[in-house]
Design a protein around this motif. Structure first.
Motif, PDB file in Angstrom:
ATOM      1  N   GLY A 276      43.612 125.624 -40.730  1.00 35.37           N
ATOM      2  CA  GLY A 276      42.795 124.543 -40.159  1.00 35.37           C
ATOM      3  C   GLY A 276      43.566 123.655 -39.199  1.00 35.37           C
ATOM      4  N   ASP A 277      44.635 123.039 -39.686  1.00 33.85           N
ATOM      5  CA  ASP A 277      45.498 122.230 -38.823  1.00 33.85           C
ATOM      6  C   ASP A 277      46.913 122.258 -39.400  1.00 33.85           C
ATOM      7  N   THR A 278      47.822 121.525 -38.800  1.00 34.66           N
ATOM      8  CA  THR A 278      49.231 121.645 -39.198  1.00 34.66           C
ATOM      9  C   THR A 278      49.493 121.110 -40.617  1.00 34.66           C
ATOM     10  N   TYR A 279      48.599 120.302 -41.156  1.00 38.11           N
ATOM     11  CA  TYR A 279      48.785 119.836 -42.540  1.00 38.11           C
ATOM     12  C   TYR A 279      48.393 120.913 -43.565  1.00 38.11           C
ATOM     13  N   ASP A 280      47.929 122.070 -43.069  1.00 42.36           N
ATOM     14  CA  ASP A 280      47.668 123.203 -43.966  1.00 42.36           C
ATOM     15  C   ASP A 280      48.884 124.129 -44.075  1.00 42.36           C
ATOM     16  N   LEU A 281      49.983 123.763 -43.438  1.00 41.01           N
ATOM     17  CA  LEU A 281      51.190 124.599 -43.496  1.00 41.01           C
ATOM     18  C   LEU A 281      51.650 124.835 -44.935  1.00 41.01           C
ATOM     19  N   GLY A 282      51.587 123.779 -45.754  1.00 32.44           N
ATOM     20  CA  GLY A 282      52.012 123.900 -47.151  1.00 32.44           C
ATOM     21  C   GLY A 282      51.207 124.958 -47.893  1.00 32.44           C
ATOM     22  N   GLN A 283      49.923 125.067 -47.542  1.00 29.90           N
ATOM     23  CA  GLN A 283      49.075 126.089 -48.160  1.00 29.90           C
ATOM     24  C   GLN A 283      49.618 127.480 -47.856  1.00 29.90           C
ATOM     25  N   GLU A 284      50.076 127.664 -46.601  1.00 28.63           N
ATOM     26  CA  GLU A 284      50.604 128.979 -46.222  1.00 28.63           C
ATOM     27  C   GLU A 284      51.933 129.264 -46.910  1.00 28.63           C
ATOM     28  N   PHE A 285      52.775 128.242 -47.055  1.00 21.10           N
ATOM     29  CA  PHE A 285      54.020 128.449 -47.807  1.00 21.10           C
ATOM     30  C   PHE A 285      53.681 129.013 -49.189  1.00 21.10           C
ATOM     31  N   PHE A 286      52.711 128.375 -49.846  1.00 25.49           N
ATOM     32  CA  PHE A 286      52.392 128.784 -51.231  1.00 25.49           C
ATOM     33  C   PHE A 286      51.709 130.151 -51.257  1.00 25.49           C
ATOM     34  N   ARG A 287      50.726 130.361 -50.376  1.00 23.54           N
ATOM     35  CA  ARG A 287      49.997 131.643 -50.337  1.00 23.54           C
ATOM     36  C   ARG A 287      50.982 132.819 -50.170  1.00 23.54           C
ATOM     37  N   TRP A 288      51.899 132.673 -49.201  1.00 21.72           N
ATOM     38  CA  TRP A 288      52.816 133.774 -48.902  1.00 21.72           C
ATOM     39  C   TRP A 288      53.868 133.954 -49.999  1.00 21.72           C
ATOM     40  N   GLU A 289      54.220 132.874 -50.688  1.00 16.67           N
ATOM     41  CA  GLU A 289      55.156 133.014 -51.814  1.00 16.67           C
ATOM     42  C   GLU A 289      54.522 133.841 -52.943  1.00 16.67           C
ATOM     43  N   ILE A 290      53.270 133.532 -53.259  1.00 16.49           N
ATOM     44  CA  ILE A 290      52.553 134.315 -54.279  1.00 16.49           C
ATOM     45  C   ILE A 290      52.408 135.765 -53.804  1.00 16.49           C
ATOM     46  N   ALA A 291      52.005 135.940 -52.546  1.00 16.20           N
ATOM     47  CA  ALA A 291      51.798 137.282 -51.988  1.00 16.20           C
ATOM     48  C   ALA A 291      53.079 138.109 -52.032  1.00 16.20           C
ATOM     49  N   THR A 292      54.198 137.473 -51.736  1.00 18.43           N
ATOM     50  CA  THR A 292      55.484 138.180 -51.725  1.00 18.43           C
ATOM     51  C   THR A 292      55.854 138.653 -53.128  1.00 18.43           C
ATOM     52  N   ALA A 293      55.624 137.793 -54.122  1.00 23.05           N
ATOM     53  CA  ALA A 293      55.899 138.180 -55.512  1.00 23.05           C
ATOM     54  C   ALA A 293      55.015 139.356 -55.935  1.00 23.05           C
ATOM     55  N   VAL A 294      53.754 139.314 -55.529  1.00 24.06           N
ATOM     56  CA  VAL A 294      52.818 140.404 -55.858  1.00 24.06           C
ATOM     57  C   VAL A 294      53.241 141.703 -55.164  1.00 24.06           C
ATOM     58  N   ALA A 295      53.566 141.600 -53.882  1.00 24.58           N
ATOM     59  CA  ALA A 295      54.018 142.781 -53.125  1.00 24.58           C
ATOM     60  C   ALA A 295      55.273 143.374 -53.771  1.00 24.58           C
ATOM     61  N   GLY A 296      56.172 142.500 -54.233  1.00 25.73           N
ATOM     62  CA  GLY A 296      57.391 142.959 -54.908  1.00 25.73           C
ATOM     63  C   GLY A 296      57.084 143.756 -56.155  1.00 25.73           C
TER      64      GLY A 296
END
Length: 521
Positions: A294-314
């Motif tokens: 949505g905007d730059t204050y949603d960056l934290g959401q992406e940090f968290f989403r990709w951290e979960i995704a990376t653990a799942v991919a692992g």
């Protein structure tokens, strides 16, 4: 998993820090860190820029003497707040950065130098003891159970964020929405982190293991953070996801069948040209993951989403996404070389396999023998590059690892080289500046699939800088890091060639570009 709640509960300490920084009149803040301690702050600095009324945030994560001097020249030592950031407190680079800048600040602030420094480190670390002894302004604790590359939402990311004027409470509240969406109680098909991880993991197993990041201009640096998260978490035991960042998006026919494209689209400032290029990729049958931010204050959401995704991919790849066994190998090789320098005042001598056009080529015996056979009678820079490039096959990737100052001019020159290789050989390409990539993609290059073809670049530093209290210099450390990195690559049986460009870096880069173009023609 609970970091947003914890940060919101102790938000007052971050608010007071921001207030204190403003009252003290600091014009700049400089993070001294590597990898997980530097990449999130860099993303924030590049995304938000200078926020009115707060210091400008800069991030130093290179031992290159020219880069250190460039940062020093950009700031007023007496009005800069230095953030020494290291989880373990024993990482080489932040410690020697601190030694250098503490001595420089002492020259202008005397015994008040400590009031210009903050430490972010895990409790009980060596850095905490140094910070207490040197009377640092503040010491902020890390969370020992959170690994470096997963620490963006902890104090390693949020202390610099608060200092530069980001509304960390707003950022955390937005992030909490993603945390709830990724909770274990949410069904898989509705869970954004798990869905992304399933796609990445299953695609990698199916041979599409190059995640090509396309990010809107307003959040372009997010890719640098994702590179570390993906590569260091998954690249081990001969498996892994290879992230591809800052590669210009081209026509579909340039790409093979080993890619997945992740399009991070900033909805508040999209780029029409990017949209049409991504549409073309999708129409051509390339898999595209589209994520709207949505905007730059949603960056934290992406940090968290990709951290979960990376653990799942692992878990799908059947590797441990929370360790980094091959990063340590480079550190040990570097330590052996710097110890040698401390004893003798120089690094061990080396013999090039070729000298041509003011450039020297180095590699190990196995690579040298293979390249000598492939070059046949053409023992020239162009001949060796042509032979090295001929070792690339479909499904391989090319990585350009440059131990030079990371600046716009050098990046432009090296981007030309990477894109020339990509366009001719139709392989995924990576560009990393050393030594920073050692704490990022270096794990996957050494521990991941043996599908990389590596070209390492080194140079003689035109001007060196001393490391206070040590015999070695910053230039010697950088040279030791490059050699240690190369040694481990070859020990792992990687196809690697080192190009030493000499003291005139700009001329050397021009020579390299011309030779690469000739080798590819």
């Amino acid at each position: 998993l609970s970091i947003t709640e914890e940060q919101l509960a102790q938000h007052e300490s971050l608010r007071k820090l921001a207030e204190d920084t403003k009252k003290a009149g600091f014009s700049d803040a400089l993070v001294l860190g590597m990898g997980g301690s530097s990449l999130c702050p860099e993303v924030l600095a590049m995304t938000y820029g200078k926020i009115a009324g707060s210091p400008q945030l800069h991030v130093l994560d290179s031992t290159d003497p020219a880069q250190i001097k460039s940062f020093e020249d950009r700031i007023d030592l007496d009005k800069t707040l230095f953030i020494v950031s290291s989880k373990s407190g024993s990482t080489l680079e932040p410690n020697i950065f601190k030694q250098y800048f503490f001595e420089r600040v002492k020259q202008v602030a005397g015994d008040q130098a400590g009031s210009r420094f903050i430490a972010v480190t895990d409790p009980g670390s060596k850095l905490q003891k140094v910070a207490e002894s040197d009377k640092f302004r503040h010491i902020f604790p890390g969370v020992p159970s959170i690994g470096g590359r997963y620490s963006a939402l902890s104090n390693f990311g949020m202390v610099p964020a608060a200092i530069m004027g980001v509304d960390t409470k707003k950022l955390m509240e937005r992030t909490e929405e993603m945390v709830q969406a990724c909770a274990s109680t949410v069904p898989v098909e509705e869970n954004p982190g798990v869905i992304l991880g399933l796609i990445l993991g299953c695609a990698a197993i199916a041979g599409r293991d190059k995640v090509t990041i396309i990010a809107s201009p307003g959040i372009f640096d997010l890719g640098a953070w994702l590179e570390q998260l993906l590569a260091e978490s998954t690249g081990k035991q001969g498996k892994g996801i290879i992230p591809v960042d800052r590669e210009l998006t081209a026509a579909p026919d340039v790409y093979g069948k080993d890619r997945v494209f992740a399009y991070l689209r900033l909805e508040s400032a999209p780029d029409a040209q990017q949209d049409s290029k991504v549409d073309a990729l999708e129409k051509a049958g390339q898999p595209v993951i589209r994520i709207g931010i949505g905007d730059t204050y949603d960056l934290g959401q992406e940090f968290f989403r990709w951290e979960i995704a990376t653990a799942v991919a692992g878990s799908i790849l059947r590797i441990n996404p929370f360790n980094q066994p091959d990063v340590e190998a480079s550190k040990i090789a570097t330590k052996n070389l710097t110890s040698e320098y401390e004893k003798t005042g120089s690094l061990p001598s080396e013999k090039p396999v070729l000298e041509d056009k003011g450039v020297k080529l180095f590699t190990d015996e196995k690579n040298a023998a293979e390249l000598a056979k492939l070059t046949a009678s053409d023992k020239s820079l162009v001949g060796y590059l042509k032979a090295h490039f001929s070792r690339m096959q479909a499904g391989d990737y090319f990585a350009l690892l440059a131990y030079v100052e990371m600046n716009e001019a050098h990046e432009q020159a090296l981007q030309k080289v990477r894109h020339a290789v990509r366009n001719k050989k139709r392989v995924a390409t990576c560009l990393g500046f050393g030594p920073r990539f050692l704490h990022s993609t270096g794990q996957a290059y050494k521990g991941g699939p043996n599908s990389g073809v590596f070209l390492q670049l080194t140079c003689d530093d035109a001007k060196d800088l001393p490391v206070p209290g040590q015999r070695y210099t910053f230039g010697a450390v950088k040279a030791a890091q490059a050699r240690g990195d190369f040694q481990v690559l070859t020990e792992r049986g990687r196809r690697a060639l080192r190009v030493h460009l000499g003291a005139d870096l700009e001329a050397g880069l021009r020579t390299l570009e011309a030779a690469v173009n000739q080798a590819l023609s």
